[in-house]
Write a protein that holds these residues in place. Sequence first.
Motif, PDB file in Angstrom:
ATOM      1  N   SER A   1      38.304   2.277   1.032  1.00  0.00           N
ATOM      2  CA  SER A   1      39.507   3.005   1.461  1.00  0.00           C
ATOM      3  C   SER A   1      39.614   4.350   0.759  1.00  0.00           C
ATOM      4  CB  SER A   1      40.764   2.191   1.152  1.00  0.00           C
ATOM      5  OG  SER A   1      40.744   0.974   1.824  1.00  0.00           O
ATOM      6  N   LEU A   2      39.334   4.352  -0.532  1.00  0.00           N
ATOM      7  CA  LEU A   2      39.428   5.600  -1.291  1.00  0.00           C
ATOM      8  C   LEU A   2      38.346   6.591  -0.869  1.00  0.00           C
ATOM      9  CD1 LEU A   2      40.197   4.053  -4.781  1.00  0.00           C
ATOM     10  CD2 LEU A   2      41.740   5.455  -3.413  1.00  0.00           C
ATOM     11  N   ALA A   3      37.142   6.091  -0.645  1.00  0.00           N
ATOM     12  CA  ALA A   3      36.039   6.977  -0.252  1.00  0.00           C
ATOM     13  C   ALA A   3      36.308   7.622   1.101  1.00  0.00           C
ATOM     14  CB  ALA A   3      34.728   6.197  -0.213  1.00  0.00           C
ATOM     15  N   LYS A   4      36.836   6.858   2.027  1.00  0.00           N
ATOM     16  CA  LYS A   4      37.128   7.418   3.349  1.00  0.00           C
ATOM     17  C   LYS A   4      38.233   8.466   3.262  1.00  0.00           C
ATOM     18  CE  LYS A   4      35.066   3.743   5.837  1.00  0.00           C
ATOM     19  NZ  LYS A   4      35.074   2.603   6.637  1.00  0.00           N
ATOM     20  N   ALA A   5      39.176   8.269   2.353  1.00  0.00           N
ATOM     21  CA  ALA A   5      40.242   9.259   2.176  1.00  0.00           C
ATOM     22  C   ALA A   5      39.707  10.536   1.538  1.00  0.00           C
ATOM     23  CB  ALA A   5      41.362   8.676   1.316  1.00  0.00           C
ATOM     24  N   MET A   6      38.666  10.417   0.729  1.00  0.00           N
ATOM     25  CA  MET A   6      38.065  11.592   0.082  1.00  0.00           C
ATOM     26  C   MET A   6      37.202  12.385   1.059  1.00  0.00           C
ATOM     27  SD  MET A   6      38.864  11.594  -3.169  1.00  0.00           S
ATOM     28  CE  MET A   6      40.050  10.457  -3.805  1.00  0.00           C
ATOM     29  N   GLY A   7      36.533  11.687   1.943  1.00  0.00           N
ATOM     30  CA  GLY A   7      35.675  12.351   2.917  1.00  0.00           C
ATOM     31  C   GLY A   7      34.284  12.638   2.390  1.00  0.00           C
ATOM     32  N   SER A   8      33.439  13.109   3.264  1.00  0.00           N
ATOM     33  CA  SER A   8      32.036  13.322   2.923  1.00  0.00           C
ATOM     34  C   SER A   8      31.820  14.470   1.944  1.00  0.00           C
ATOM     35  CB  SER A   8      31.212  13.546   4.185  1.00  0.00           C
ATOM     36  OG  SER A   8      31.680  14.683   4.873  1.00  0.00           O
TER      37      SER A   8
ATOM     38  N   LEU B   1      22.452   9.756   6.139  1.00  0.00           N
ATOM     39  CA  LEU B   1      21.025   9.895   5.878  1.00  0.00           C
ATOM     40  C   LEU B   1      20.731  10.847   4.720  1.00  0.00           C
ATOM     41  CD1 LEU B   1      19.550   9.969   9.492  1.00  0.00           C
ATOM     42  CD2 LEU B   1      19.911   8.019   7.966  1.00  0.00           C
ATOM     43  N   LYS B   2      21.661  11.761   4.441  1.00  0.00           N
ATOM     44  CA  LYS B   2      21.439  12.703   3.345  1.00  0.00           C
ATOM     45  C   LYS B   2      21.337  11.989   2.004  1.00  0.00           C
ATOM     46  CE  LYS B   2      23.605  16.622   5.578  1.00  0.00           C
ATOM     47  NZ  LYS B   2      24.685  17.584   5.574  1.00  0.00           N
ATOM     48  N   LYS B   3      21.960  10.839   1.901  1.00  0.00           N
ATOM     49  CA  LYS B   3      21.962  10.081   0.650  1.00  0.00           C
ATOM     50  C   LYS B   3      21.102   8.817   0.749  1.00  0.00           C
ATOM     51  CE  LYS B   3      24.770  12.953  -1.187  1.00  0.00           C
ATOM     52  NZ  LYS B   3      24.239  13.916  -2.109  1.00  0.00           N
ATOM     53  N   LEU B   4      20.256   8.740   1.768  1.00  0.00           N
ATOM     54  CA  LEU B   4      19.454   7.539   1.989  1.00  0.00           C
ATOM     55  C   LEU B   4      18.540   7.239   0.803  1.00  0.00           C
ATOM     56  CD1 LEU B   4      18.744   5.239   3.882  1.00  0.00           C
ATOM     57  CD2 LEU B   4      17.031   6.715   4.940  1.00  0.00           C
ATOM     58  N   GLU B   5      17.992   8.255   0.197  1.00  0.00           N
ATOM     59  CA  GLU B   5      17.103   8.036  -0.948  1.00  0.00           C
ATOM     60  C   GLU B   5      17.864   7.366  -2.089  1.00  0.00           C
ATOM     61  OE1 GLU B   5      13.747  10.498  -3.490  1.00  0.00           O
ATOM     62  OE2 GLU B   5      15.237  11.612  -2.350  1.00  0.00           O
TER      63      GLU B   5
ATOM     64  N   SER C   1      16.462  15.778   5.885  1.00  0.00           N
ATOM     65  CA  SER C   1      17.309  15.456   4.740  1.00  0.00           C
ATOM     66  C   SER C   1      16.793  14.267   3.927  1.00  0.00           C
ATOM     67  CB  SER C   1      18.737  15.181   5.209  1.00  0.00           C
ATOM     68  OG  SER C   1      18.760  14.075   6.074  1.00  0.00           O
ATOM     69  N   THR C   2      15.763  13.568   4.407  1.00  0.00           N
ATOM     70  CA  THR C   2      15.242  12.422   3.660  1.00  0.00           C
ATOM     71  C   THR C   2      13.726  12.540   3.506  1.00  0.00           C
ATOM     72  OG1 THR C   2      15.011  11.119   5.674  1.00  0.00           O
ATOM     73  CG2 THR C   2      17.041  10.836   4.441  1.00  0.00           C
ATOM     74  N   PRO C   3      13.206  12.092   2.363  1.00  0.00           N
ATOM     75  CA  PRO C   3      11.756  12.088   2.186  1.00  0.00           C
ATOM     76  C   PRO C   3      11.078  11.177   3.219  1.00  0.00           C
ATOM     77  CG  PRO C   3      12.863  11.804   0.081  1.00  0.00           C
ATOM     78  CD  PRO C   3      13.916  11.699   1.153  1.00  0.00           C
TER      79      PRO C   3
ATOM     80  N   ASN D   1      29.909  12.767  -5.780  1.00  0.00           N
ATOM     81  CA  ASN D   1      30.692  12.134  -6.845  1.00  0.00           C
ATOM     82  C   ASN D   1      30.978  10.675  -6.538  1.00  0.00           C
ATOM     83  OD1 ASN D   1      30.965  14.458  -8.502  1.00  0.00           O
ATOM     84  ND2 ASN D   1      32.540  15.214  -7.129  1.00  0.00           N
ATOM     85  N   LEU D   2      31.296  10.396  -5.288  1.00  0.00           N
ATOM     86  CA  LEU D   2      31.621   9.024  -4.902  1.00  0.00           C
ATOM     87  C   LEU D   2      30.417   8.103  -5.033  1.00  0.00           C
ATOM     88  CD1 LEU D   2      33.832   9.735  -1.774  1.00  0.00           C
ATOM     89  CD2 LEU D   2      34.592   8.846  -3.987  1.00  0.00           C
ATOM     90  N   LEU D   3      29.255   8.582  -4.647  1.00  0.00           N
ATOM     91  CA  LEU D   3      28.060   7.760  -4.756  1.00  0.00           C
ATOM     92  C   LEU D   3      27.714   7.503  -6.219  1.00  0.00           C
ATOM     93  CD1 LEU D   3      26.063   6.238  -3.017  1.00  0.00           C
ATOM     94  CD2 LEU D   3      24.607   8.249  -3.010  1.00  0.00           C
ATOM     95  N   SER D   4      27.983   8.467  -7.066  1.00  0.00           N
ATOM     96  CA  SER D   4      27.771   8.280  -8.498  1.00  0.00           C
ATOM     97  C   SER D   4      28.718   7.211  -9.054  1.00  0.00           C
ATOM     98  CB  SER D   4      27.986   9.607  -9.218  1.00  0.00           C
ATOM     99  OG  SER D   4      27.880   9.440 -10.599  1.00  0.00           O
ATOM    100  N   VAL D   5      29.982   7.265  -8.641  1.00  0.00           N
ATOM    101  CA  VAL D   5      30.962   6.258  -9.063  1.00  0.00           C
ATOM    102  C   VAL D   5      30.539   4.885  -8.557  1.00  0.00           C
ATOM    103  CG1 VAL D   5      33.328   5.425  -8.666  1.00  0.00           C
ATOM    104  CG2 VAL D   5      32.929   7.815  -9.256  1.00  0.00           C
TER     105      VAL D   5
END
Length: 170
Positions: free
Chosen positions: A60-67, A105-109, A152-154, A72-76
């Motif tokens: 819920s929080l991630a969707k409110a923050m947006g892409s 896909l940008k964060k697929l790695e 965007s992905t290797p 930062n969200l992926l790090s958390v």
Amino acid sequence: KKLASDDAGTVRSSTVHSLITLSQTLNKDENKKHLLPIIIALSSDKSWRVRFSLAEHFGSLAKAMGSSASDNLLSVLGSLLRDIQPEVRVKATFSLAQTVDLFGLKKLENINAYLAILVNDSMQLVRTAAGEVLCNLFKLDLKPVFEGTSKSTPKNEGAKLLDLVSKLIK
């Protein structure tokens, strides 16, 4: 901010619920500016129950923050996925399944790197949730990943995905 640093763990845990309500009233830029630092702080809270609450409501929080806050969200989320407490890892993995489309896909790695750990987790529920992440990944348009045309992905990320599915099947 004051509640997120309160001495009582129950207050800090309740802060997560307040963040959800606040995130629905603020726009994405305001959420990123005001709430993201609190989320980052709560992700390393000394109480596993606070981290559990954050992992449970992360979607819920991630969707409110947006892409725009996806790095930062992926790090958390990564810190929650590697949490020492198995219950936190389970909730965090299910949250990754909910938000995999946000990271895309940008964060697929990065997602593949986390999944490589999760599919070998000692907790069956974590491995089950990792399967759900994979199912949700395969709902995305992965054709460019498997064809090697994704910019965007290797090139080997598609093979890694298939290897992860194979490990879960075994």
